[in-house]
Design a protein around this motif. Structure first.
Motif, mmCIF file in Angstrom:
data_model
loop_
_atom_site.group_PDB
_atom_site.id
_atom_site.type_symbol
_atom_site.label_atom_id
_atom_site.label_comp_id
_atom_site.label_asym_id
_atom_site.label_seq_id
_atom_site.Cartn_x
_atom_site.Cartn_y
_atom_site.Cartn_z
ATOM 1 N N LYS A 164 0.846 -1.205 0.000
ATOM 2 C CA LYS A 164 0.000 0.000 0.000
ATOM 3 C C LYS A 164 0.872 1.243 0.000
ATOM 4 O O LYS A 164 1.895 1.313 0.678
ATOM 5 C CB LYS A 164 -0.890 -0.015 1.243
ATOM 6 N N ILE A 165 0.417 2.226 -0.777
ATOM 7 C CA ILE A 165 1.091 3.526 -0.791
ATOM 8 C C ILE A 165 0.879 4.228 0.551
ATOM 9 O O ILE A 165 -0.219 4.196 1.102
ATOM 10 C CB ILE A 165 0.444 4.424 -1.886
ATOM 11 N N ILE A 166 1.912 4.858 1.048
ATOM 12 C CA ILE A 166 1.735 5.774 2.184
ATOM 13 C C ILE A 166 2.272 7.150 1.788
ATOM 14 O O ILE A 166 3.339 7.252 1.173
ATOM 15 C CB ILE A 166 2.397 5.245 3.481
ATOM 16 N N SER A 168 -4.152 9.065 7.618
ATOM 17 C CA SER A 168 -5.365 8.248 7.553
ATOM 18 C C SER A 168 -4.998 6.777 7.593
ATOM 19 O O SER A 168 -5.662 5.978 8.259
ATOM 20 C CB SER A 168 -6.162 8.536 6.268
ATOM 21 N N PRO A 205 -3.668 5.388 11.326
ATOM 22 C CA PRO A 205 -4.738 5.106 12.294
ATOM 23 C C PRO A 205 -5.513 3.830 11.939
ATOM 24 O O PRO A 205 -5.860 3.043 12.828
ATOM 25 C CB PRO A 205 -5.646 6.343 12.209
ATOM 26 N N TYR A 238 -1.138 19.860 3.366
ATOM 27 C CA TYR A 238 -2.139 20.896 3.644
ATOM 28 C C TYR A 238 -1.446 22.217 3.977
ATOM 29 O O TYR A 238 -1.891 23.285 3.571
ATOM 30 C CB TYR A 238 -3.001 20.497 4.836
ATOM 31 N N LYS A 289 1.608 17.134 7.853
ATOM 32 C CA LYS A 289 1.966 15.863 7.222
ATOM 33 C C LYS A 289 0.951 15.405 6.170
ATOM 34 O O LYS A 289 1.316 14.775 5.184
ATOM 35 C CB LYS A 289 2.081 14.757 8.296
ATOM 36 N N GLY A 290 -0.332 15.649 6.411
ATOM 37 C CA GLY A 290 -1.377 15.141 5.511
ATOM 38 C C GLY A 290 -1.324 15.807 4.152
ATOM 39 O O GLY A 290 -0.904 16.962 4.019
ATOM 40 N N GLY A 342 -14.243 13.408 5.232
ATOM 41 C CA GLY A 342 -13.090 14.234 4.845
ATOM 42 C C GLY A 342 -13.561 15.556 4.249
ATOM 43 O O GLY A 342 -14.582 15.620 3.567
ATOM 44 N N ILE A 376 -1.341 5.366 -8.891
ATOM 45 C CA ILE A 376 -0.894 6.352 -7.909
ATOM 46 C C ILE A 376 -1.287 7.739 -8.423
ATOM 47 O O ILE A 376 -1.035 8.067 -9.593
ATOM 48 C CB ILE A 376 0.644 6.307 -7.725
ATOM 49 N N HIS A 410 -12.143 16.989 14.569
ATOM 50 C CA HIS A 410 -12.412 18.062 13.603
ATOM 51 C C HIS A 410 -12.843 17.544 12.238
ATOM 52 O O HIS A 410 -12.977 18.305 11.297
ATOM 53 C CB HIS A 410 -11.230 19.041 13.459
HETATM 54 C C1 LIG Z 1 -6.140 13.494 14.463
HETATM 55 C C2 LIG Z 1 -6.563 13.588 13.028
HETATM 56 C C3 LIG Z 1 -7.515 14.522 12.665
HETATM 57 C C4 LIG Z 1 -7.924 14.624 11.337
HETATM 58 N N1 LIG Z 1 -8.874 15.550 11.018
HETATM 59 C C5 LIG Z 1 -9.282 15.657 9.747
HETATM 60 C C6 LIG Z 1 -10.248 16.629 9.369
HETATM 61 O O1 LIG Z 1 -10.713 17.439 10.185
HETATM 62 N N2 LIG Z 1 -10.636 16.680 8.079
HETATM 63 C C7 LIG Z 1 -10.115 15.842 7.125
HETATM 64 O O2 LIG Z 1 -10.503 15.928 5.978
HETATM 65 N N3 LIG Z 1 -9.182 14.928 7.452
HETATM 66 C C8 LIG Z 1 -8.748 14.812 8.720
HETATM 67 N N4 LIG Z 1 -7.785 13.892 9.041
HETATM 68 C C9 LIG Z 1 -7.222 13.024 7.972
HETATM 69 C C10 LIG Z 1 -6.068 13.733 7.258
HETATM 70 O O3 LIG Z 1 -6.623 14.766 6.494
HETATM 71 C C11 LIG Z 1 -5.248 12.791 6.357
HETATM 72 O O4 LIG Z 1 -3.961 13.353 6.287
HETATM 73 C C12 LIG Z 1 -5.727 12.608 4.946
HETATM 74 O O5 LIG Z 1 -7.046 12.144 4.987
HETATM 75 C C13 LIG Z 1 -4.906 11.561 4.190
HETATM 76 O O6 LIG Z 1 -3.736 12.122 3.669
HETATM 77 P P1 LIG Z 1 -2.356 11.426 3.951
HETATM 78 O O7 LIG Z 1 -1.356 12.079 3.074
HETATM 79 O O8 LIG Z 1 -2.098 11.418 5.399
HETATM 80 O O9 LIG Z 1 -2.624 9.932 3.375
HETATM 81 P P2 LIG Z 1 -2.179 8.514 3.947
HETATM 82 O O10 LIG Z 1 -2.713 8.283 5.297
HETATM 83 O O11 LIG Z 1 -0.729 8.303 3.727
HETATM 84 O O12 LIG Z 1 -2.960 7.584 2.887
HETATM 85 C C14 LIG Z 1 -4.376 7.492 2.935
HETATM 86 C C15 LIG Z 1 -4.841 6.531 1.831
HETATM 87 O O13 LIG Z 1 -4.625 7.119 0.554
HETATM 88 C C16 LIG Z 1 -3.727 6.328 -0.226
HETATM 89 N N5 LIG Z 1 -2.856 7.278 -0.911
HETATM 90 C C17 LIG Z 1 -2.160 8.296 -0.358
HETATM 91 N N6 LIG Z 1 -1.546 9.019 -1.302
HETATM 92 C C18 LIG Z 1 -1.843 8.433 -2.476
HETATM 93 C C19 LIG Z 1 -1.516 8.723 -3.826
HETATM 94 N N7 LIG Z 1 -0.739 9.774 -4.176
HETATM 95 N N8 LIG Z 1 -2.022 7.918 -4.807
HETATM 96 C C20 LIG Z 1 -2.809 6.861 -4.484
HETATM 97 N N9 LIG Z 1 -3.161 6.547 -3.219
HETATM 98 C C21 LIG Z 1 -2.683 7.333 -2.238
HETATM 99 C C22 LIG Z 1 -3.006 5.418 0.766
HETATM 100 O O14 LIG Z 1 -2.623 4.184 0.167
HETATM 101 C C23 LIG Z 1 -4.077 5.190 1.818
HETATM 102 O O15 LIG Z 1 -4.975 4.203 1.405
HETATM 103 C C24 LIG Z 1 -7.355 13.766 10.344
HETATM 104 C C25 LIG Z 1 -6.386 12.834 10.712
HETATM 105 C C26 LIG Z 1 -5.976 12.740 12.041
HETATM 106 C C27 LIG Z 1 -4.929 11.734 12.396
#
Ligand SMILES: Cc1cc2nc3c(=O)[nH]c(=O)nc-3n(C[C@H](O)[C@H](O)[C@H](O)COP(=O)(O)OP(=O)(O)OC[C@H]3O[C@@H](n4cnc5c(N)ncnc54)[C@H](O)[C@@H]3O)c2cc1C
Length: 285
Positions: free
Chosen positions: A27-29, A34, A37, A76, A107-108, A121, A164, A190
């Motif tokens: 899986k891509i990270i 998201s 967790p 973000y 980080k997100g 989301g 991707i 949030h």
């Molecule tokens: C405490 C907390 C509070 C949060 N509050 C909010 C909120 O208020 N609103 C909100 O919208 N979100 C919220 N989030 C979620 C946050 O926005 C995540 O960062 C976002 O949803 C996912 O982005 P990421 O880069 O972290 O993805 P990751 O967690 O790395 O990946 C998420 C999924 O997407 C896939 N993926 C990631 N990048 C790609 C890519 N380029 N191509 C294909 N697949 C991909 C991964 O394989 C995985 O399945 C919260 C998270 C936490 C921990």
């Protein structure tokens, strides 16, 4: 809580990352905010994490002919601080500011949020209201997936297993249009109990075009197209807009959980759609 054991790889190119996705348990990270967790809750147990964060050249915001092109690893925080976003689609910066907390925003990524398709989301609603596409790479090459058919179901998108997102392509706000994001959040995380993004054009005191994205209400983000049509020709007045948005949750499998019943979410959708449309209309020139 600890996730199950997994291996970790940091490819240096998208091609190398794609090759690693041949493993069905990979899986891509991206930002991990998201995926990790879910792994800690054992709702996802990938055996290999393919970290695209070390691939050069995936973090940028560019303005190109009516489109904001945003690289897959753009956080973000990068978006909040981008002057191109502030001038071309300020509603995106406003909505991003509503995500989680500063740590999450550091980080997100926008691409990760869209790929994850969390029903609560924030960004899927903004993507639908602005319009555009994700540009994805896979073994068959590159393709654009329009947001209107991208969100398929809860946590499910039109991306193939071995695709991707390389870039998110959002339309800039139309000239003269106003846009607003209204959210009622779950106070601990949030996340949006309901979030509404509206992009509205106004002519001679009446709405001439509207695009709306809804999140937090159904299993996936959606556009209430009947409401968008009903708004056209309506005066920018409280009662007229209120009447036009009443069907925003009609025909949707409105979700209920410990935070909000389906009836409450549908109520929030009507109230927030009215507020978002009026705010956007007042911002329109
Ligand atoms: C405490 C907390 C509070 C949060 N509050 C909010 C909120 O208020 N609103 C909100 O919208 N979100 C919220 N989030 C979620 C946050 O926005 C995540 O960062 C976002 O949803 C996912 O982005 P990421 O880069 O972290 O993805 P990751 O967690 O790395 O990946 C998420 C999924 O997407 C896939 N993926 C990631 N990048 C790609 C890519 N380029 N191509 C294909 N697949 C991909 C991964 O394989 C995985 O399945 C919260 C998270 C936490 C921990």
């Amino acid at each position: 809580m600890f996730p199950a054991k997994f291996a970790y790889a940091a490819p240096s190119s998208l091609q190398e990352a794609l090759g690693m996705l041949d493993d069905p348990d990979a899986k891509i990270i991206a930002g991990g905010h998201s995926l990790l967790p879910l792994m800690k809750l054992r709702l996802a147990q990938p055996k290999l994490l393919v970290d695209i964060g070390r691939i050069p050249g995936l973090s940028y915001v560019r303005r190109e002919n009516g489109v904001l092109a945003i690289g897959a690893m753009t956080t973000y925080r990068d978006i909040e601080q981008s002057s191109d976003v502030r001038s071309a689609a300020p509603v995106l910066a406003d909505a991003v500011h509503e995500v989680g907390d500063p740590q999450v925003r550091a980080k997100g990524t926008l691409a990760g949020s869209l790929a994850h398709a969390d029903p609560a989301g924030d960004l899927p609603a903004v993507a639908l209201a602005l319009g555009g596409a994700v540009r994805a790479v896979g073994s068959g090459g590159e393709r654009d997936l329009d947001f209107d058919s991208f969100f398929v179901d809860m946590l499910t998108t039109a991306l193939q297993e071995k695709e991707i997102i390389r870039e998110v392509r959002l339309n800039v706000q139309p000239t003269g249009a106003g846009a607003a994001y209204q959210k009622f959040d779950q106070p601990a995380s949030h996340y949006a109990l309901t979030g509404i993004c509206a992009v509205v054009s106004v002519s001679n005191g009446s709405i001439s075009a509207a695009r709306i994205g809804v999140t937090g209400v159904g299993p996936k983000a959606y556009r209430p197209t009947a409401v968008e049509q009903a708004l056209v020709g309506k005066r920018v007045e409280e009662e007229a807009v209120k009447a036009a948005v009443q069907t925003v949750a009609d025909g949707i499998d409105v979700q209920g959980d410990i935070h909000a019943s389906p009836e409450y979410r549908a109520h929030l959708a009507r109230v927030l759609t009215r507020r978002a449309v009026l705010e956007a209309a007042h911002k329109a020139r």
